[in-house]
Enzyme design. Structure first.
Site, PDB file in Angstrom:
ATOM      1  N   GLU A 502       0.848  -1.191   0.000  1.00 32.27           N
ATOM      2  CA  GLU A 502       0.000   0.000   0.000  1.00 32.27           C
ATOM      3  C   GLU A 502       0.885   1.242   0.000  1.00 32.27           C
ATOM      4  OE1 GLU A 502      -1.970  -1.048   3.614  1.00 32.27           O
ATOM      5  OE2 GLU A 502      -2.602  -2.929   2.696  1.00 32.27           O
ATOM      6  N   GLU A 533      -3.736  -6.997   3.064  1.00 31.29           N
ATOM      7  CA  GLU A 533      -2.459  -7.540   3.550  1.00 31.29           C
ATOM      8  C   GLU A 533      -2.310  -9.041   3.308  1.00 31.29           C
ATOM      9  OE1 GLU A 533      -4.357  -5.390   5.152  1.00 31.29           O
ATOM     10  OE2 GLU A 533      -3.080  -3.627   5.346  1.00 31.29           O
ATOM     11  N   GLN A 555       2.211  -2.142   5.478  1.00 31.34           N
ATOM     12  CA  GLN A 555       2.473  -0.733   5.778  1.00 31.34           C
ATOM     13  C   GLN A 555       2.867  -0.483   7.235  1.00 31.34           C
ATOM     14  OE1 GLN A 555      -0.662   2.405   4.893  1.00 31.34           O
ATOM     15  NE2 GLN A 555       0.832   2.719   3.272  1.00 31.34           N
ATOM     16  N   ASP A 558       1.337  -3.271  12.953  1.00 33.22           N
ATOM     17  CA  ASP A 558       0.055  -3.653  13.574  1.00 33.22           C
ATOM     18  C   ASP A 558      -0.880  -4.330  12.563  1.00 33.22           C
ATOM     19  OD1 ASP A 558       0.129  -1.786  16.302  1.00 33.22           O
ATOM     20  OD2 ASP A 558       1.230  -1.000  14.587  1.00 33.22           O
ATOM     21  N   TYR A 559      -0.713  -4.040  11.282  1.00 31.90           N
ATOM     22  CA  TYR A 559      -1.607  -4.610  10.267  1.00 31.90           C
ATOM     23  C   TYR A 559      -1.086  -5.936   9.712  1.00 31.90           C
ATOM     24  CZ  TYR A 559      -3.379  -0.016  11.004  1.00 31.90           C
ATOM     25  OH  TYR A 559      -3.851   1.101  11.636  1.00 31.90           O
ATOM     26  N   HIS A 600      -0.633   2.164  15.719  1.00 36.78           N
ATOM     27  CA  HIS A 600       0.603   2.576  15.047  1.00 36.78           C
ATOM     28  C   HIS A 600       1.788   2.553  15.987  1.00 36.78           C
ATOM     29  CE1 HIS A 600      -2.624   4.083  12.480  1.00 36.78           C
ATOM     30  NE2 HIS A 600      -1.785   3.830  11.487  1.00 36.78           N
TER      31      HIS A 600
END
Ligand SMILES: Cc1ncc(C[n+]2csc(CCOP(=O)(O)OP(=O)(O)O)c2C)c(N)n1
Ligand SMILES: [Mg+2]
Length: 811
Positions: A502, A533, A555, A558-559, A600
């Site tokens: 992304e 993801e 990105q 956390d994701y 984040h």
């Protein structure tokens, strides 16, 4: 009919009868395989009955160089491409660990989890264009989909990217199709939809077949699929004049000629035009239920069972063969068989072949176990005679002799029980037994335990350190520049590298570590993706399996959770579950730890560490170290996750002059400050704070040794941390994960594995974040993560315990 037509009819007939025979062989395997499990010869059995005929058609359209990414029902297809024999099917039911008997996983996977070998025994690539390939299956429904995207995308890359002309082992100008298979019920999974949408955007040569038997175990279509019809609801993906999208076909699973036509057509469109295809194969069924775990009579009505019987694809193909007849212009009649007797004969032959294959597979499985048992019994009997505990030993021997269980386990169970009775004795046979046990365990530990990581000279641990070098007057630059210049060098050197994610392409990632690279290397190599993801990870896995060196960007750390299922179930287990015969040296790039707010700033390292055994987990403290890890991993054939520090891109670092060359070693720690009172162990962003606290403590007479772990997995292979503890006799582990998270892992490694406990004069301490998630902003961070003040005070109070006279209490 002309002579030529007659000849081609003869060929056609031969092919049809060979296909039917294979369908019958496959069905017999399902039936006998199930029986074997129910008789106790296998732990579990799942088979491909009821889906034979469409798989014959798929195999016809499948060419050398193509890849399958499918699931447990595909045994007929695997047999039809010559990648599975009935004997191998039975060997995997028994769990035969000899890879020559069970090539799909060497006994590591449940049966019908198929794979071909992409690698030779020494780990080098085979010529994948000279064989028909299947990615190693996983059990997780729809888990095969994300990687399918990458397998298909590789063809597109090979067709369009310059500089890959020499990669002839992997592709012939991108003419390979990736073929996916999935059960109807599994299309309910998110991974399926994410893959479909992404493939429609990317326009890759992918053919997805949905084997629709209207059930997912006991749950019928009405609970699974809107309108109970997957191709109906996929219609919006149909390509139209001037749009991207899919070609969608629907075909009945028992209609042999129609299936052949559809699969040929689909293969051609995908191969020539790089258009993704969906084939919805309807009217399939399950002749023997879902698996050996249950029987479908429990949840299917009499009517349903009768209906299923009436659409059985093998029976329908049989009918078609019997009824087939064409008459030429001269009135001559052509048939596949003269009468039913011929077909019965063929079926009998098929059944006989399967029985024979089963017998051989069982004998291959059992013979080495029984041979070991016989040898062992002889040895144990001699030992019994010589031992003063003869009576006890004989009892175990007699139990062993009567134990009918044919597995490796009983051989060891009895041998190890008997060892306990001879500890105080000494005679040659005792030593023979001890060696026998050690060797036997070693053999099977290797059969079950090898290849979690690469075992070649390119294993990450074999890639040695090269330090960054600097001009005398090297400037200090924003750290993201170091990443950018290093990536530019790598991409120039390696045409097989690509990076995607992304905001990765046009703007060169959210922190501009790839600034200008898309312009330089093109959209195919430096690209933006959708927000998805799981399939970003899948793209990476599939492309890496076909010889490319993808860097998949997530990105924010956390994701990563969105991709974690794919990374854990597929990537991390691939080399292991294929017993070293497949690999995906994918690099996942992400950024994380301390910044701003709940999603984040996270540092969920313990979860990641536990889920990704098999992937190198690298936690560089700055961008020079991170760049060095990219350089290392591109020399390696292990997969890796590289986590950059979110708050580090704008910090200044000295600019090296050997971009693309300097390498950060994997599994090796670095000592940043030397000290004598306590060893402080940390990684990533936290290190800066630890160093700050250590320098402040120095003013108060406390001398800290600070060690950067750098690589959570593999962890400190030289056991350097314990060497430090030996000197300081105190240990503190500091990080930003939850209490009991990665810090507990590190503590276990140091105190337990490295035996640091024996040098400790104080309680070993972990300092982690709060249990709640990291809150927003400067103060949120101060009250969620450990600050230099917290670290200072924790160390100071430990020293206060040690020497209360010298270090008076702070509070
Ligand atoms: C993620 C996940 N959830 C649940 C299961 C258990 N499971 C195995 S097969 C299956 C049903 C699959 O049905 P379908 O996709 O229609 O394939 P079929 O077996 O009918 O060919 C389920 C629920 C699993 N393997 N993976
Ligand atoms: Mg189903």
């Amino acid at each position: 009919m002309t002579a030529r037509q007659q000849l081609s009819f003869e060929d056609f007939k031969k092919e049809v009868l060979a296909d039917y025979k294979l369908a019958v062989i496959s069905r017999e395997c399902s039936i006998l395989g199930r029986q074997e499990v129910l008789m106790g010869r296998g732990g579990f059995g799942i088979f491909g009955g009821g889906k034979e005929v469409p798989q014959l058609a798929m195999a016809k359209a499948f060419k050398n160089g193509d890849f399958r990414s499918g699931y447990y029902r595909d045994q007929t297809f695997m047999m039809a491409i010559d990648a599975l024999s009935p004997q191998e099917l039975f060997a995997s039911v028994y769990g035969d660990t000899d890879i020559t008997n069970s090539p799909e996983s060497g006994g590591r996977q449940m049966n019908n989890h198929f794979a071909t070998h992409s690698l030779n025994e020494d780990g080098t690539w085979k010529d994948l264009t000279a064989q028909k390939n299947s990615a190693s299956d996983i059990s997780c429904t729809a888990g095969q989909m994300p990687r399918l995207l990458g397998l298909a995308q590789a063809s597109k890359v090979y067709r369009h990217v310059d500089g890959l002309e020499n990669f002839t082992k992997f592709s012939n100008k991108g003419n390979e199709v990736a073929w996916g298979t999935i059960g109807n019920a599994s299309t309910s999974e998110g991974g399926f939809w994410e893959t479909i949408n992404a493939a429609g955007v990317l326009q890759v040569p992918m053919v997805i077949s949905i084997w629709d038997d209207e059930y997912g175990i006991s749950v019928p279509a009405k609970y699974q699929t809107t309108k109970e019809n997957i191709s109906e609801i996929l219609k919006g993906f149909q390509r139209e004049e001037g749009t991207n999208g899919f070609e969608i076909f629907t075909v009945k699973g028992y209609d042999y000629p129609a299936l052949i036509e559809v699969f040929e057509k689909a293969g051609k469109i995908a191969r020539d035009e790089h258009i993704p295809i969906i084939i919805h194969v309807t009217d399939l069924m399950q002749p023997i239920g879902h698996s050996t775990s249950g029987s479908h009579e429990r949840y299917k009505s009499e009517e349903r069972l009768a209906y299923e019987k009436s659409i059985d694809c093998n029976t329908k193909m049989r009918e078609w063969i019997l009824n087939y007849s064409i008459t030429d212009a001269e009135g001559a009649v052509y048939k596949f068989v003269a009468n039913e007797e011929e077909i019965i004969q063929l079926e009998k032959e098929a059944a006989k072949e399967v029985k024979q294959a089963k017998r051989e597979a069982w004998s291959n499985f059992k013979q080495p176990i029984q041979k070991a048992k016989a040898e062992l019994l002889q040895l144990l009997k001699t030992i019994a005679k010589k031992s003063k505990n003869e009576a006890f030993i004989n009892k175990h021997i007699s139990d062993f002799e009567n134990d009918m269980d044919i597995h490796v386990k009983p051989n060891l169970v009895y041998a190890r029980k008997i060892v306990r009775f001879i500890t105080e004795e000494d005679f040659p046979e005792k030593h023979t037994l001890l060696k026998w046990i050690k060797d036997y365990i070693a053999l099977f530990k290797n059969r079950y335990g090898s290849h979690l990581y690469s075992q070649t000279k390119h294993a990450a641990l074999n890639i040695t350190e090269i330090l960054p070098t600097y001009e005398d007057n090297a400037p200090e630059v924003d750290a993201r520049i170091i990443l950018r210049d290093n990536f530019t060098e790598l991409f120039t050197k390696h045409p097989e590298t690509l990076i995607f994610g992304e905001d990765t392409g046009y703007i060169g990632d959210v922190n501009q570590g790839l600034e200008g690279m898309q312009e330089k290397f093109g959209e195919m190599r430096v690209s933006d993706t959708g927000i998805r993801e799981a399939t970003i990870a899948g793209q990476g896995i599939g492309m890496a399996m076909r010889g490319l060196r993808p860097i998949a960007e997530i990105q924010y750390l956390d994701y990563l959770l969105y991709a974690l299922q794919v990374l854990s179930d597929d990537l991390a287990s691939l080399h292991y579950r294929s017993a070293g015969r497949q690999k995906a040296p994918l690099i996942i790039r992400t950024r994380g730890h301390r910044l701003e707010g709940i999603w984040h700033s996270g540092s969920p390292m313990s979860g990641i560490n536990n889920f990704l055994k098999g992937v190198c987990i690298l936690v560089p403290r700055n961008m020079t170290k991170a760049a060095g890890f990219f350089n290392t991993m591109l020399e390696s054939d292990d997969p890796a996750l590289i986590i950059e520090n979110l708050n580090g891109y704008r910090l200044k670092e000295k600019q090296p002059n050997n971009f693309g060359l300097f390498r950060t070693p994997v599994g090796v720690v670095e000592t940043l400050l030397e000290g004598t009172d306590i060893t402080l162990v940390s990684y990533g962003s936290t290190l800066k704070l630890v160093v700050r606290a250590a320098l402040e403590l120095r003013q108060f007479g406390i001398s800290c040794e600070v060690i950067d772990i750098q690589s959570l997995m593999p962890f400190d292979i030289n056991h350097d941390i314990v060497k430090s503890v030996k000197k300081t006799n105190r240990l503190m582990v500091i990080d930003e994960d939850v209490p009991g998270g990665a810090s507990a892992f590190i503590m276990n490694e140091v105190v337990n594995t490295q035996n640091a406990y024996q040098y400790l004069d104080s309680k070993p301490i972990t300092l982690a974040s709060e249990e709640h998630r990291p809150a927003y902003g400067t103060d949120g961070d101060y009250f969620s993560n450990k600050s230099p003040e917290d670290i200072f005070e924790a160390i100071y109070s430990l020293m206060n315990e040690v020497n209360p006279e010298k270090f008076k209490p702070l509070y």
